[in-house]
Scaffold this motif. Structure first.
Motif, PDB file in Angstrom:
ATOM      1  N   TYR A 156      -7.378   1.261   8.243  1.00 41.90           N
ATOM      2  CA  TYR A 156      -6.497   0.905   9.356  1.00 41.90           C
ATOM      3  C   TYR A 156      -6.924   1.551  10.668  1.00 41.90           C
ATOM      4  CZ  TYR A 156      -3.617  -0.134   5.264  1.00 41.90           C
ATOM      5  OH  TYR A 156      -3.166  -0.584   4.058  1.00 41.90           O
ATOM      6  N   GLY A 207      -1.843   6.257   6.574  1.00 40.33           N
ATOM      7  CA  GLY A 207      -2.662   5.135   7.012  1.00 40.33           C
ATOM      8  C   GLY A 207      -3.971   5.535   7.647  1.00 40.33           C
ATOM      9  N   ASP A 235       0.877  -1.172   0.000  1.00 40.46           N
ATOM     10  CA  ASP A 235       0.000   0.000   0.000  1.00 40.46           C
ATOM     11  C   ASP A 235       0.910   1.217   0.000  1.00 40.46           C
ATOM     12  OD1 ASP A 235      -1.613   2.159   0.530  1.00 40.46           O
ATOM     13  OD2 ASP A 235      -2.715   1.227   2.160  1.00 40.46           O
ATOM     14  N   ASP A 261       0.489   4.275   0.306  1.00 42.00           N
ATOM     15  CA  ASP A 261       0.181   5.314   1.294  1.00 42.00           C
ATOM     16  C   ASP A 261       0.894   5.082   2.612  1.00 42.00           C
ATOM     17  OD1 ASP A 261      -1.464   6.979  -0.247  1.00 42.00           O
ATOM     18  OD2 ASP A 261      -3.208   5.698   0.096  1.00 42.00           O
ATOM     19  N   LYS A 287      -9.105   4.973   4.252  1.00 40.30           N
ATOM     20  CA  LYS A 287      -8.274   3.865   4.718  1.00 40.30           C
ATOM     21  C   LYS A 287      -8.958   3.096   5.845  1.00 40.30           C
ATOM     22  CE  LYS A 287      -4.834   4.286   1.939  1.00 40.30           C
ATOM     23  NZ  LYS A 287      -4.495   3.203   1.002  1.00 40.30           N
TER      24      LYS A 287
END
Length: 378
Positions: free
Chosen positions: A341, A334, A254, A256, A339
């Motif tokens: 996460y 993140g 990922d 990012d 996102k």
């Protein structure tokens, strides 16, 4: 310690049937363990194939413990000449250890590996290290209440008892830190990013496709080789080995949460985050056949946490606050609105790596797991 069996034998792996038994041991050991994530069988198998680059600078022997024809334990003894050259001492390794809860069997496996190393004039044994610390290493000794993150070890709680009963002692511990992403980083991290940018440092995501990806990985290899050259018990990788590993992870990145720091176009640091692919891997039972791939693609949508594998900056750039800036940008990437996460694990960090621990702890992260490598004089 529970005595499970009284009769067993230990055999070297010499046939395909022996190899199948070696690979089957974890299914017995972790039966009913809700936190265990079975590794891909293919990833274990390939480490013993003749084309593994390890065999150009090392040697190994696999052993399996049997009781009534059933595999109940395993171990690998190995000699990594690159590690010996780097440390300047003769040290042998054990790895791939798995065993039911029986001290006699565990001790016999460890002693068999030690004898193999002793026969090759190794005065010291160390492990668990699966050929190299770039692979799986450590036993978990504290923090058994949650599943392991991607590319992190896991084992039953009784392994530490097995090691001590077999006469091994702690060589070094390492930690995993947990950082809930609902909390904001302290303001010093954003200020560090501003300081770094004023000093001319630029930041960008990792390129993930084509020649740009290949070039980024070659630069990453140079940084890894320079920054982690003196890591304890670490042996050097060739660029070809590093690139092979990078290509295997290419589709999992990922960008990012994989941040690159540059000075006038030259890579000088990075923040390496990876989504926790153990969440979908838990559903495939070690095999990415057509059904396993479908399950993986379905369950990867449930990934809501990630692991920070490395934070790296060349020494000359630490005064320019690049490490803290990388943490700020990686965590910012993140926690974008789209996102998923919610949690980050920063792992693993050696107990005596105080500069890295200071940065991690300043972020608000706290230790949730402890891992250990052992040694024994032969």
């Amino acid at each position: 310690m529970t005595a499970v069996t009284t009769q067993f034998e230990i055999k070297p792996v010499t046939t395909p049937a022996d190899q199948a038994a070696f690979l089957a041991v974890p299914d017995r050991v972790y039966q009913g363990d809700a936190n265990w994530v079975k590794p891909l069988t293919s990833s274990i198998e390939k480490q013993f194939r003749p084309d593994n680059p390890f065999f150009s600078y090392g040697e190994l022997q696999q052993f399996v413990a049997f009781s009534q024809g059933q595999p109940i334990g395993r171990i690998v003894a190995a000699i990594n000449q690159r590690l010996i050259e780097r440390e300047g001492q003769q040290v042998g390794l054990f790895g791939f250890f798995e065993c039911i809860n029986d001290a006699a069997i565990a001790t016999a496996l460890l002693d068999t590996a030690c004898q193999w190393l002793r026969d090759r004039d190794m005065p010291l044994a160390r492990g668990p290290i699966d050929l190299s610390t770039h692979n799986n290493c450590f036993f978990l000794v504290d923090g058994f209440d949650t599943p392991p993150m991607v590319m992190m070890p896991y084992n039953p709680p009784y392994y530490d008892d097995l090691m001590r009963l077999a006469g091994w002692h702690k060589a070094k511990d390492a930690y995993a830190y947990d950082l809930p992403l609902a909390q904001s980083l302290p303001s010093q991290f954003e200020r560090a990013c501003q300081i770094a940018e004023k000093a001319g440092i630029t930041f960008r995501p990792l390129h993930t496709k084509g020649e740009a990806f290949e070039q980024d990985c070659r630069s990453l290899y140079q940084l890894f080789t320079t920054a982690f050259a003196h890591n304890w018990s670490s042996s050097a990788r060739t660029e070809a080995e590093f690139m092979q590993e990078a290509r295997e992870l290419q589709q999992l990145v990922d960008p990012d949460v994989f941040v690159i720091a540059e000075d006038q176009g030259q890579m000088i640091g990075f923040f390496m985050g990876l989504p926790d692919y153990n969440i979908p891997l838990k559903q495939v039972n070690g095999r990415l056949n057509w059904l396993g791939i479908l399950k993986f693609l379905w369950y990867r949508r449930q990934i809501d946490r990630g692991r920070v594998i490395a934070i790296c900056a060349l020494p000359a750039y630490r005064r320019k606050m690049v490490p803290l800036a990388l943490v700020y940008l990686g965590m910012k990437g993140g926690t974008k609105k789209q996102k998923p996460y919610k949690q980050a694990e920063l792992s693993w960090v050696f107990e005596d790596n105080l500069p890295s621990r200071k940065i991690i702890e300043a972020s608000g992260a706290h230790i949730t797991k402890t891992y250990r490598i052992y040694e024994k004089a032969l």
